[in-house]
Design an enzyme around this catalytic site. Sequence first.
Site, PDB file in Angstrom:
ATOM      1  N   LEU A  24     -12.758  -9.755  -1.891  1.00 48.17           N
ATOM      2  CA  LEU A  24     -12.119  -9.830  -3.223  1.00 48.17           C
ATOM      3  C   LEU A  24     -11.968 -10.978  -3.721  1.00 48.17           C
ATOM      4  O   LEU A  24     -11.748 -12.169  -3.493  1.00 48.17           O
ATOM      5  CB  LEU A  24     -10.506  -9.288  -2.723  1.00 48.17           C
ATOM      6  N   ASP A  66     -13.178  -9.023   3.618  1.00 44.34           N
ATOM      7  CA  ASP A  66     -12.860  -9.719   3.369  1.00 44.34           C
ATOM      8  C   ASP A  66     -11.712 -10.107   5.615  1.00 44.34           C
ATOM      9  O   ASP A  66     -11.334 -10.801   5.254  1.00 44.34           O
ATOM     10  CB  ASP A  66     -11.599  -9.780   2.683  1.00 44.34           C
ATOM     11  N   GLU A  71      -6.269 -14.620   8.876  1.00 38.61           N
ATOM     12  CA  GLU A  71      -4.201 -14.987   8.937  1.00 38.61           C
ATOM     13  C   GLU A  71      -4.075 -13.706   8.191  1.00 38.61           C
ATOM     14  O   GLU A  71      -2.617 -13.140   8.360  1.00 38.61           O
ATOM     15  CB  GLU A  71      -4.489 -16.234   7.875  1.00 38.61           C
ATOM     16  N   ASP A  72      -4.205 -12.993   7.166  1.00 42.17           N
ATOM     17  CA  ASP A  72      -3.067 -11.867   7.112  1.00 42.17           C
ATOM     18  C   ASP A  72      -3.407 -10.552   7.396  1.00 42.17           C
ATOM     19  O   ASP A  72      -2.422 -10.354   7.479  1.00 42.17           O
ATOM     20  CB  ASP A  72      -4.368 -11.607   5.269  1.00 42.17           C
ATOM     21  N   ARG A  91      -7.980  -3.936   2.519  1.00 42.02           N
ATOM     22  CA  ARG A  91      -7.521  -4.954   3.469  1.00 42.02           C
ATOM     23  C   ARG A  91      -6.782  -4.122   5.087  1.00 42.02           C
ATOM     24  O   ARG A  91      -6.910  -4.741   5.861  1.00 42.02           O
ATOM     25  CB  ARG A  91      -7.167  -6.240   3.334  1.00 42.02           C
ATOM     26  N   ARG A 137       0.709  -9.609  -3.171  1.00 41.44           N
ATOM     27  CA  ARG A 137       0.208  -8.513  -2.190  1.00 41.44           C
ATOM     28  C   ARG A 137       1.550  -8.005  -1.519  1.00 41.44           C
ATOM     29  O   ARG A 137       1.454  -8.411  -0.421  1.00 41.44           O
ATOM     30  CB  ARG A 137      -0.436  -9.625  -1.264  1.00 41.44           C
ATOM     31  N   HIS A 168      -2.330 -16.414  -2.370  1.00 43.97           N
ATOM     32  CA  HIS A 168      -0.602 -16.761  -1.295  1.00 43.97           C
ATOM     33  C   HIS A 168      -0.396 -17.898  -1.676  1.00 43.97           C
ATOM     34  O   HIS A 168      -0.219 -18.636  -1.825  1.00 43.97           O
ATOM     35  CB  HIS A 168      -1.333 -16.627   0.303  1.00 43.97           C
ATOM     36  N   CYS A 255      -6.928 -19.325   5.924  1.00 50.77           N
ATOM     37  CA  CYS A 255      -7.223 -17.574   5.646  1.00 50.77           C
ATOM     38  C   CYS A 255      -7.809 -17.421   7.238  1.00 50.77           C
ATOM     39  O   CYS A 255      -8.361 -16.369   7.830  1.00 50.77           O
ATOM     40  CB  CYS A 255      -7.994 -17.275   4.564  1.00 50.77           C
TER      41      CYS A 255
HETATM   42  C1  CIR Z   1      -7.980 -11.656  -0.628  1.00 55.57           C
HETATM   43  O1  CIR Z   1      -8.669 -12.188  -1.791  1.00 55.57           O
HETATM   44  O2  CIR Z   1      -8.088 -10.771   0.030  1.00 55.57           O
HETATM   45  C2  CIR Z   1      -9.769 -12.959   0.275  1.00 55.57           C
HETATM   46  N1  CIR Z   1     -11.204 -12.482  -0.785  1.00 55.57           N
HETATM   47  C3  CIR Z   1      -9.056 -14.422   0.397  1.00 55.57           C
HETATM   48  C4  CIR Z   1      -7.909 -13.692   1.956  1.00 55.57           C
HETATM   49  C5  CIR Z   1      -7.608 -15.192   1.755  1.00 55.57           C
HETATM   50  N2  CIR Z   1      -6.293 -15.384   2.669  1.00 55.57           N
HETATM   51  C6  CIR Z   1      -5.623 -16.683   2.130  1.00 55.57           C
HETATM   52  O3  CIR Z   1      -5.290 -16.869   1.819  1.00 55.57           O
HETATM   53  N3  CIR Z   1      -4.648 -16.304   3.707  1.00 55.57           N
END
Ligand code: CIR
Length: 264
Positions: A24, A66, A71-72, A91, A137, A168, A255
């Site tokens: 993404l 992704d 971290e997410d 995700r 998100r 984020h 991340c």
């Molecule tokens: C996304 O859009 O979810 C991923 N391409 C990037 C996630 C980055 N994660 C973060 O900032 N903790």
Amino acid sequence: MTHPATHFTHAVTRRPGRSVTEGLRAVDTGAPDLGRMLRDHDDYIAALRETGAEVIVLDPLEAFPDALFVEDTALCLPEGAVLMAPGAPSRLGEVAEMAPTLGALFADLRRLDPPARIEAGDILWTGREVLVGRSARTDAAGVAALRTAVADWGHTVREVETPPGVLHFKTDCALIDPETVLATRRLAASGCFAGYRVLFVPEGEEAAANVIRFNDAVIMPAGFARTAEAIAATGLRVRPVGNTECARLDGGMSCLSLRLNPRS
Ligand code: CIR
């Protein structure tokens, strides 16, 4: 002095897979170069290990482009870990892939379920409180679910705002020590850091706000000299890591890892 919000014995990372080119992104600046991304990822792992941490490196997940942005998927606190309910539908499945790893590290593993939406990139635990940025998100139900999940561990959750156009909350800030945050002016403008010392990211270097304080080091994206100088002035060791390819996918230093102190 060590503190569990800045000092960790372990980190969890996941190698990027070939499908990362499908990750993404808010703006398409071209597909990331996997070779360069892997080299930077190696260096990121080396930077974590230099601090004395044990780094768990998980295999790529081709079905989840992704998934390197581990971290997410979870919030790790001293008392246990909380699995997230990502707001990006593509995700959601990453969480189940992370669960066994965290289950082996924490006796108390909790989970937040859809339709609540929350990604841990929106969460900053300062040691004093858990700040959660509402974003594209992370919604009110996600914040409420997290508040309930961590209440009996004694954590207070405070809802703050992630500005429009910022992926984020932690895209634009990082904890330097329990009293000090690094932040962009656009993020701090809401007053969300009242009571903290704020180290502002120099204008034009907003992409350098996503760093991690990890033991004696601050691991930051390479190429942001003025931010590096400002961080070094705090007396901490600055450790740059290349981030050009992850940046194409709106990803950065925080991340790429879960940072934790396991609790059995
Ligand atoms: C996304 O859009 O979810 C991923 N391409 C990037 C996630 C980055 N994660 C973060 O900032 N903790």
